[in-house]
Design an enzyme around this catalytic site. Structure first.
Site, PDB file in Angstrom:
ATOM      1  N   HIS A  16       0.835  -1.211   0.000  1.00  0.00           N
ATOM      2  CA  HIS A  16       0.000   0.000   0.000  1.00  0.00           C
ATOM      3  C   HIS A  16       0.865   1.255   0.000  1.00  0.00           C
ATOM      4  CE1 HIS A  16      -3.258   2.771   1.028  1.00  0.00           C
ATOM      5  NE2 HIS A  16      -4.038   1.833   0.510  1.00  0.00           N
ATOM      6  N   ASP A  38      -8.128  -5.355  -1.487  1.00  0.00           N
ATOM      7  CA  ASP A  38      -8.397  -6.149  -2.685  1.00  0.00           C
ATOM      8  C   ASP A  38      -8.001  -7.612  -2.542  1.00  0.00           C
ATOM      9  OD1 ASP A  38      -9.373  -3.935  -4.125  1.00  0.00           O
ATOM     10  OD2 ASP A  38      -7.325  -3.250  -4.461  1.00  0.00           O
TER      11      ASP A  38
HETATM   12  N1  NMX Z   1       4.411  -7.275  -4.862  1.00  0.00           N
HETATM   13  C1  NMX Z   1       5.675  -7.112  -5.359  1.00  0.00           C
HETATM   14  N2  NMX Z   1       6.353  -5.974  -5.271  1.00  0.00           N
HETATM   15  C2  NMX Z   1       5.774  -4.967  -4.601  1.00  0.00           C
HETATM   16  C3  NMX Z   1       4.501  -5.079  -4.027  1.00  0.00           C
HETATM   17  C4  NMX Z   1       3.804  -6.292  -4.197  1.00  0.00           C
HETATM   18  N3  NMX Z   1       2.566  -6.485  -3.733  1.00  0.00           N
HETATM   19  N4  NMX Z   1       4.175  -3.909  -3.434  1.00  0.00           N
HETATM   20  C5  NMX Z   1       5.238  -3.088  -3.644  1.00  0.00           C
HETATM   21  N5  NMX Z   1       6.182  -3.722  -4.355  1.00  0.00           N
HETATM   22  C6  NMX Z   1       7.421  -3.174  -4.887  1.00  0.00           C
HETATM   23  C7  NMX Z   1       7.087  -2.010  -5.822  1.00  0.00           C
HETATM   24  O1  NMX Z   1       6.710  -2.494  -7.111  1.00  0.00           O
HETATM   25  C8  NMX Z   1       8.381  -1.248  -5.808  1.00  0.00           C
HETATM   26  O2  NMX Z   1       9.294  -1.930  -6.652  1.00  0.00           O
HETATM   27  P1  NMX Z   1      10.369  -1.119  -7.562  1.00  0.00           P
HETATM   28  O3  NMX Z   1      11.238  -0.429  -6.560  1.00  0.00           O
HETATM   29  O4  NMX Z   1      11.018  -2.201  -8.319  1.00  0.00           O
HETATM   30  O5  NMX Z   1       9.579  -0.168  -8.396  1.00  0.00           O
HETATM   31  C9  NMX Z   1       8.848  -1.410  -4.366  1.00  0.00           C
HETATM   32  O6  NMX Z   1       8.178  -2.579  -3.860  1.00  0.00           O
HETATM   33  C10 NMX Z   1       8.515  -0.223  -3.484  1.00  0.00           C
HETATM   34  O7  NMX Z   1       7.133   0.036  -3.584  1.00  0.00           O
HETATM   35  P2  NMX Z   1       6.311   0.643  -2.341  1.00  0.00           P
HETATM   36  O8  NMX Z   1       6.886   1.989  -2.044  1.00  0.00           O
HETATM   37  O9  NMX Z   1       6.252  -0.322  -1.232  1.00  0.00           O
HETATM   38  O10 NMX Z   1       4.839   0.738  -2.925  1.00  0.00           O
HETATM   39  P3  NMX Z   1       4.111   1.966  -3.650  1.00  0.00           P
HETATM   40  O11 NMX Z   1       3.643   2.919  -2.613  1.00  0.00           O
HETATM   41  O12 NMX Z   1       4.954   2.510  -4.746  1.00  0.00           O
HETATM   42  O13 NMX Z   1       2.893   1.212  -4.335  1.00  0.00           O
HETATM   43  C11 NMX Z   1       1.109  -0.345  -4.414  1.00  0.00           C
HETATM   44  C12 NMX Z   1       1.791   0.740  -3.589  1.00  0.00           C
HETATM   45  C13 NMX Z   1      -0.233  -0.665  -3.763  1.00  0.00           C
HETATM   46  C14 NMX Z   1       0.858   0.178  -5.813  1.00  0.00           C
HETATM   47  C15 NMX Z   1       2.026  -1.598  -4.442  1.00  0.00           C
HETATM   48  O14 NMX Z   1       2.185  -2.100  -3.139  1.00  0.00           O
HETATM   49  C16 NMX Z   1       1.520  -2.678  -5.359  1.00  0.00           C
HETATM   50  O15 NMX Z   1       1.823  -2.665  -6.560  1.00  0.00           O
HETATM   51  N6  NMX Z   1       0.709  -3.665  -4.840  1.00  0.00           N
HETATM   52  C17 NMX Z   1       0.099  -4.674  -5.670  1.00  0.00           C
HETATM   53  C18 NMX Z   1      -1.125  -4.100  -6.378  1.00  0.00           C
HETATM   54  C19 NMX Z   1      -2.253  -3.837  -5.415  1.00  0.00           C
HETATM   55  O16 NMX Z   1      -2.607  -4.654  -4.595  1.00  0.00           O
HETATM   56  N7  NMX Z   1      -2.881  -2.667  -5.546  1.00  0.00           N
HETATM   57  C20 NMX Z   1      -4.085  -2.357  -4.789  1.00  0.00           C
HETATM   58  C21 NMX Z   1      -3.920  -1.214  -3.772  1.00  0.00           C
HETATM   59  C22 NMX Z   1      -5.216  -0.966  -3.060  1.00  0.00           C
HETATM   60  N8  NMX Z   1      -6.206  -0.363  -3.938  1.00  0.00           N
HETATM   61  O17 NMX Z   1      -7.320  -0.811  -4.012  1.00  0.00           O
HETATM   62  O18 NMX Z   1      -5.944   0.623  -4.616  1.00  0.00           O
HETATM   63  C1  MLT Z   2      -7.932   2.932  -1.954  1.00  0.00           C
HETATM   64  O1  MLT Z   2      -8.892   2.423  -1.362  1.00  0.00           O
HETATM   65  O2  MLT Z   2      -8.060   3.984  -2.596  1.00  0.00           O
HETATM   66  C2  MLT Z   2      -6.640   2.196  -1.980  1.00  0.00           C
HETATM   67  O3  MLT Z   2      -6.399   1.523  -0.790  1.00  0.00           O
HETATM   68  C3  MLT Z   2      -5.471   2.992  -2.493  1.00  0.00           C
HETATM   69  C4  MLT Z   2      -4.982   4.138  -1.657  1.00  0.00           C
HETATM   70  O4  MLT Z   2      -5.494   4.467  -0.605  1.00  0.00           O
HETATM   71  O5  MLT Z   2      -3.970   4.713  -2.118  1.00  0.00           O
END
Ligand code: NMX
Ligand code: MLT
Length: 442
Positions: A321, A376
């Protein structure tokens, strides 16, 4: 369309506006946040530079709607008769005003929304002209935009509406739009997956918003209704910086009407790092089962699959997240629902096992700042349990819920007269010079 919610909002927002004006007059130049180079390049994470009243997310605790946690919403908000989940209508009242509505006030919202549950013919024909395989989120966005012909805000703006009336027109549009969101969602579902055999809204006009959506999707039964009430309540809002809320707010700041603004938010929700993750979780889980021969895999098999996903450069959907650093309380609320209604469900067993396996692996990999599951990671298995198997549709349900939060904020934006959003961007050359001047001040 005058309701006690509108009157209550009018007086609350007038007081808030005065408050904000006083704050700005006395402290407009006080610094509340600074920006680092990493933040400027890194998705503006944690920069406190926008105000959203409806909810806020604490990294260690998760979401609060107007100060209330999910268990508090479940305890204190009005419910359907015999139910234990909050009514989304009550959530909307709370988000907009900060007050817990009475049962009668929640029913008033149900009545106002359900009075608008007709999709105009041209919206149906617009959707029907799309190939059925068009992604449901694309259909949702197109459907919302097609309804823009009815925008009261756009119409009144053309007629010369003064700024003080913006929120009033916005409010009326939002009532119409929220009334139609379930009908639109159900229309997309039935045309995409059920051969266009549509189901009319429930004849009982007092049936709540979620139960009526369940009915129009083709699902009866009190458990599924309760699931939708929970689902639509917990996905509604997640403070202002998430992609769907921020996009809606940004587009709205150009005085785009709520149809244009919400469609922008929904286009953001449709991204795999945001709302589409709920579809991706289920797709990934089905893939795990197919590759491992069906049934519940062993813990070791799951660990191998998770590592393979990471090693092939993909993310584990449903984990991580941008703000949270603990298990998402929305995940926990859904887990509690599963424990109560479907403890032996095969997919739930896998989701539980993933909770034991994934965080350790993400910590070992050392990249994700938050190794814990988000909202999710859990929603799909609940829907599949009741037969809603078409996972490409799941983000539409997220969108129906999210519309409540982002549109409540949009009404507030207009009531407070928030101006056009226009941050200053800089070039890398500028950043280099700035860094040099900070390191060696002249
Ligand atoms: N699986 C693998 N790698 C991950 C994951 C994960 N679930 N979460 C973060 N990372 C990686 C990310 O891709 C990044 O890699 P790189 O340096 O190679 O670019 C690194 O860890 C640092 O990322 P973070 O700072 O921890 O995460 P950020 O704040 O940028 O992104 C998300 C947050 C939610 C986009 C990320 O955790 C993610 O891609 N999760 C999987 C998709 C997901 O579940 N999204 C739904 C969020 C909730 N919603 O409903 O919106
Ligand atoms: C949301 O509900 O919008 C997601 O958890 C993503 C976020 O808060 O950045």
């Amino acid at each position: 369309m005058s309701t006690s919610l509108k009157a209550s909002f009018a007086s609350k927002s007038a007081n808030l506006k005065k408050d904000v004006e006083g704050l700005l007059a006395a402290h407009g130049n006080t610094t509340i946040a600074e920006v680092t180079v990493s933040q400027a390049y890194g998705g503006m994470r944690d920069i406190k530079c926008m105000v959203t009243e409806t909810s806020s997310v604490d990294p260690q605790e998760g979401i609060r709607y107007r100060g209330m946690t999910i268990p508090e919403l479940q305890a204190k908000l009005p419910k359907a008769p015999g139910g234990s989940q909050p009514l989304p209508e009550a959530v909307f009242w709370l988000l907009l005003t900060g007050d817990v509505p009475t049962v009668g006030q929640a029913a008033e919202v149900t009545a106002a929304w359900r009075a608008n549950e007709v999709l105009p013919d041209h919206v149906r024909s617009t959707l029907d002209s799309l190939p059925v395989e068009t992604h449901p989120m694309t259909q949702l966005s197109i459907g919302i935009l097609a309804m823009q012909t009815d925008s009261i805000f756009a119409h009144r703006y053309r007629e010369g509406m003064p700024k003080a009336a913006h929120w009033d027109a916005m409010y009326d549009d939002v009532v119409l739009l929220l009334g139609r969101m379930p009908v639109l969602a159900a229309y997309i579902y039935r045309r995409t997956y059920k051969g266009g055999r549509h189901i009319a809204p429930a004849a009982d006009a007092s049936l709540d918003w979620s139960a009526n959506l369940a009915h129009m999707l083709g699902f009866e039964g009190e458990e599924f209704r309760e699931l939708l009430r929970l689902y639509l309540s917990i996905h509604a809002d997640h403070e202002g910086g998430n992609v769907s809320a921020h996009a809606t707010h940004l587009v709205g700041s150009a005085l785009s009407d709520p149809y244009l603004s919400l469609a922008a938010g929904m286009n953001g929700l449709a991204g795999p790092l945001h709302g589409l993750a709920n579809q991706e979780v289920m797709r990934w889980l089905v893939g795990v089962k197919a590759k491992l021969g069906g049934g519940v895999p062993t813990k070791q098999q799951l660990e191998t699959f998770v590592w393979n996903t990471l090693n092939s450069g993909q993310v584990i959907p449903g984990y991580g997240h941008g703000v949270l650093r603990v298990t998402d309380p929305r995940y926990l609320a859904q887990r509690e629902f599963a424990m109560r209604y479907l403890p032996d469900d095969e997919n739930f067993q896998i989701v539980k096992m993933l909770y034991e396996v994934v965080p350790d692996i993400l910590m070992k990999q050392g990249k994700a700042k938050d190794p814990w599951p988000n909202v999710d990671a859990h929603s799909g298995v609940l829907l599949v349990h009741y037969g809603l198997n078409e996972y490409d549709f799941y983000t539409v349900l997220f969108g129906v819920s999210r519309a409540m939060g982002v549109l409540a904020s949009l009404i507030l934006d207009r009531a407070l007269g928030i101006p056009l959003e226009r941050p200053k961007s800089v070039t890398t050359d500028w950043v280099k010079k700035k860094v040099a001047s900070v390191l060696a001040p002249s």
